[in-house]
Design a protein around this motif. Structure first.
Motif, PDB file in Angstrom:
ATOM      1  N   UNK A 175       0.811  -1.219   0.000  1.00 45.63           N
ATOM      2  CA  UNK A 175       0.000   0.000   0.000  1.00 45.63           C
ATOM      3  C   UNK A 175       0.849   1.277   0.000  1.00 45.63           C
ATOM      4  N   UNK A 176       1.805   1.353   0.914  1.00 47.73           N
ATOM      5  CA  UNK A 176       2.640   2.569   0.989  1.00 47.73           C
ATOM      6  C   UNK A 176       3.431   2.824  -0.285  1.00 47.73           C
ATOM      7  N   UNK A 177       4.136   1.792  -0.808  1.00 46.14           N
ATOM      8  CA  UNK A 177       4.826   2.006  -2.083  1.00 46.14           C
ATOM      9  C   UNK A 177       3.867   2.443  -3.179  1.00 46.14           C
ATOM     10  N   UNK A 178       2.664   1.856  -3.176  1.00 46.44           N
ATOM     11  CA  UNK A 178       1.671   2.254  -4.176  1.00 46.44           C
ATOM     12  C   UNK A 178       1.323   3.738  -4.045  1.00 46.44           C
ATOM     13  N   UNK A 206       2.225   7.224   6.150  1.00 45.70           N
ATOM     14  CA  UNK A 206       1.358   7.898   5.178  1.00 45.70           C
ATOM     15  C   UNK A 206       1.488   9.416   5.333  1.00 45.70           C
ATOM     16  N   UNK A 207       1.523   9.866   6.584  1.00 48.28           N
ATOM     17  CA  UNK A 207       1.709  11.307   6.840  1.00 48.28           C
ATOM     18  C   UNK A 207       3.028  11.808   6.265  1.00 48.28           C
ATOM     19  N   UNK A 208       4.053  10.954   6.359  1.00 48.11           N
ATOM     20  CA  UNK A 208       5.372  11.341   5.833  1.00 48.11           C
ATOM     21  C   UNK A 208       5.328  11.574   4.326  1.00 48.11           C
ATOM     22  N   UNK A 209       4.373  10.958   3.660  1.00 46.22           N
ATOM     23  CA  UNK A 209       4.223  11.203   2.217  1.00 46.22           C
ATOM     24  C   UNK A 209       3.569  12.567   1.963  1.00 46.22           C
ATOM     25  N   UNK A 210       3.069  13.187   3.013  1.00 41.01           N
ATOM     26  CA  UNK A 210       2.475  14.511   2.877  1.00 41.01           C
ATOM     27  C   UNK A 210       0.959  14.507   2.776  1.00 41.01           C
ATOM     28  N   UNK A 211       0.355  13.309   2.884  1.00 41.31           N
ATOM     29  CA  UNK A 211      -1.099  13.234   2.756  1.00 41.31           C
ATOM     30  C   UNK A 211      -1.769  13.541   4.092  1.00 41.31           C
ATOM     31  N   UNK A 212      -3.035  13.920   4.002  1.00 44.12           N
ATOM     32  CA  UNK A 212      -3.824  14.165   5.206  1.00 44.12           C
ATOM     33  C   UNK A 212      -4.561  12.897   5.610  1.00 44.12           C
ATOM     34  N   UNK A 213      -4.868  12.806   6.907  1.00 42.21           N
ATOM     35  CA  UNK A 213      -5.615  11.640   7.389  1.00 42.21           C
ATOM     36  C   UNK A 213      -6.798  12.111   8.229  1.00 42.21           C
ATOM     37  N   UNK A 214      -7.977  11.559   7.920  1.00 42.56           N
ATOM     38  CA  UNK A 214      -9.176  11.869   8.698  1.00 42.56           C
ATOM     39  C   UNK A 214      -9.706  10.589   9.333  1.00 42.56           C
ATOM     40  N   UNK A 215     -10.250  10.719  10.530  1.00 44.05           N
ATOM     41  CA  UNK A 215     -10.912   9.584  11.164  1.00 44.05           C
ATOM     42  C   UNK A 215     -12.408   9.684  10.858  1.00 44.05           C
TER      43      UNK A 215
END
Ligand code: C2E
Ligand code: MG
Ligand code: MG
Ligand code: MG
Length: 286
Positions: free
Chosen positions: A131-134, A172-181
Motif C-alpha cells: 500500500x505505501x509504495x503504491x 502515510x503522513x510522511x508522504x504529505x497526505x492528510x488523514x481523517x478519522x
C-alpha cells in the motif's frame, strides 16, 4: 411446544444466514470480473467550508454499475471485498481514479478552485505491504500535491492493533497526505491513542447529526467532539447534514465544515462540477 418453536426459529435464522452467505458468495465471485470490466464508478460529495461558503473538498464514494444498469451501493460489496482481499485491487483503482479526477478539476480553469480529494481506505489496505509504495508511486506519477489528498479511515477499525496502525499512518503522513478519522464517535476510541494518531481531522458520524435538533444527547456529544478536536488542534467536519438547523447548530458549536444531503448527494463528476458552478452564490447567501 417451546422446543418446536425454538427449533423453527433456529431453522429460520439458519436459512436467512445461508441466504446471506450465498449472496456474499455470488457478489464475491463477480467482483474481480467487475474490476476488469471497469464496472466501478466514483461519485463525489461536496465538503463545504461554511466561513468561506465554498466547496473546499469532495469525498470519493464508490458504486458498482452492473451491466444491467443497476447501481450497487458500497454497503453491499465493500465488506465482501474486504474479506476476500480484493479490496486491495479495488482500493488501488479508487485511489488512482480519484487522483486523476482531482487533477482534471485542478486543471479546469479557475485556478483558485483546488478542492481536496477525500478517499476512503479500508484497514485491510493500510495493512497491505504494497500500500505505501503504491501511494508514493501514484503521488509521484500523477504529480499531485499530496496535501490535497485526504485518506479516511473508519474509527472502529483503527483501534484494532493500534500500535501498528499508528506506525503505518505516520508513514502515510510522511508522504504529505492528510488523514481523517471517519465515523468518529461510533468506535469508542481510547483518548490516549487519539493523542498519538498522526491525524488531521475528525469526521463526526452522521448518527450524531441525524437527531441534532431534537435529541439533547446527540447535541452534547457533537459539542464534545467539536471541542475535543479544537483542544487537540485537529480539524473537524460534520457528515450527514440534512437541514439548515443542523448546519446552524454545528456552526454555532465551532464546526465550520460540513457534508451532507442538505447541500448535495454524492454525484457523478460532471454533475458535481455543474453543482459547484450553480450553488456557490446560494451558499454565500444562506
Ligand atoms: P462513509 O465514508 O462514512 O461515507 C458517507 C456515507 O454517508 C455515504 O454513503 C454518503 O452517501 C452518505 N451520506 C452523506 N451525506 C448524507 C446525508 O446527509 N444523509 C444520508 N442519509 N446519508 C448521507 P455511501 O456512498 O453509500 O458509502 C457508504 C460507506 O461505504 C462509506 O461510508 C464508506 O465507509 C464505504 N465506502 C464508500 N466508498 C468506498 C471506497 O472507495 N473504499 C472503501 N474502502 N470504502 C468505501
Ligand atoms: Mg468516508
Ligand atoms: Mg467509513
Ligand atoms: Mg462516515
Amino acid at each position: 411446544r417451546a422446543k418446536s418453536s425454538a427449533r423453527s426459529r433456529f431453522l429460520y435464522f439458519s436459512s436467512a444466514m445461508k441466504d446471506t452467505i450465498h449472496r456474499r458468495m455470488l457478489i464475491s465471485k463477480d467482483l474481480k470480473p467487475a474490476l476488469l470490466n471497469k464496472e466501478f464508478i466514483l461519485h463525489y460529495q461536496p465538503q463545504i467550508d461554511l466561513t468561506r461558503g465554498q466547496t473546499v473538498g469532495t469525498e470519493a464514494l464508490i458504486r458498482w454499475k452492473r451491466p444491467t444498469g443497476e447501481i450497487v451501493p458500497p454497503f453491499h460489496f465493500i465488506s465482501v471485498a474486504e474479506s476476500s482481499g480484493i479490496i486491495n485491487d479495488i482500493g488501488r483503482w479508487v485511489f488512482s481514479e480519484a487522483c486523476r479526477q482531482a487533477l482534471e478539476w485542478h486543471a479546469m480553469g479557475d485556478p483558485s478552485w483546488k478542492p481536496r480529494m477525500a478517499i476512503n481506505v479500508s484497514m485491510r489496505q493500510v495493512h497491505n505491504p504494497n500500500f505505501l509504495p503504491f501511494l508514493s508511486h501514484v503521488i509521484r506519477d500523477y504529480g499531485i500535491e499530496p496535501d490535497l489528498l485526504e485518506i479516511e479511515i473508519t474509527e472502529s477499525l483503527v483501534m484494532q492493533d493500534a500500535e501498528r496502525v499508528i506506525d503505518l499512518l505516520k508513514k502515510i503522513k510522511d508522504l504529505g497526505m492528510r488523514i481523517a478519522i471517519d465515523d468518529f464517535g461510533t468506535g469508542f476510541s481510547s483518548l490516549n491513542y487519539l493523542l498519538r494518531l498522526p491525524i488531521d481531522r475528525l469526521k463526526i458520524d452522521r448518527s450524531f447529526i441525524l437527531n441534532l435538533e431534537t435529541d439533547r444527547r446527540s447535541k452534547v456529544l457533537t459539542e464534545v467532539v467539536i471541542q475535543l478536536a479544537q483542544q487537540l488542534e485537529l480539524g473537524v467536519i460534520a457528515e450527514g447534514v440534512e437541514n439548515q438547523q443542523q448546519i446552524e447548530l454545528v456552526r454555532s458549536m465551532g464546526c465550520n465544515e460540513v457534508q451532507g444531503f442538505f447541500y448535495s448527494k454524492p454525484l457523478p463528476p460532471d454533475d458535481l462540477i455543474t453543482w459547484v458552478r450553480n450553488s456557490h452564490s446560494d451558499i454565500n447567501n444562506s
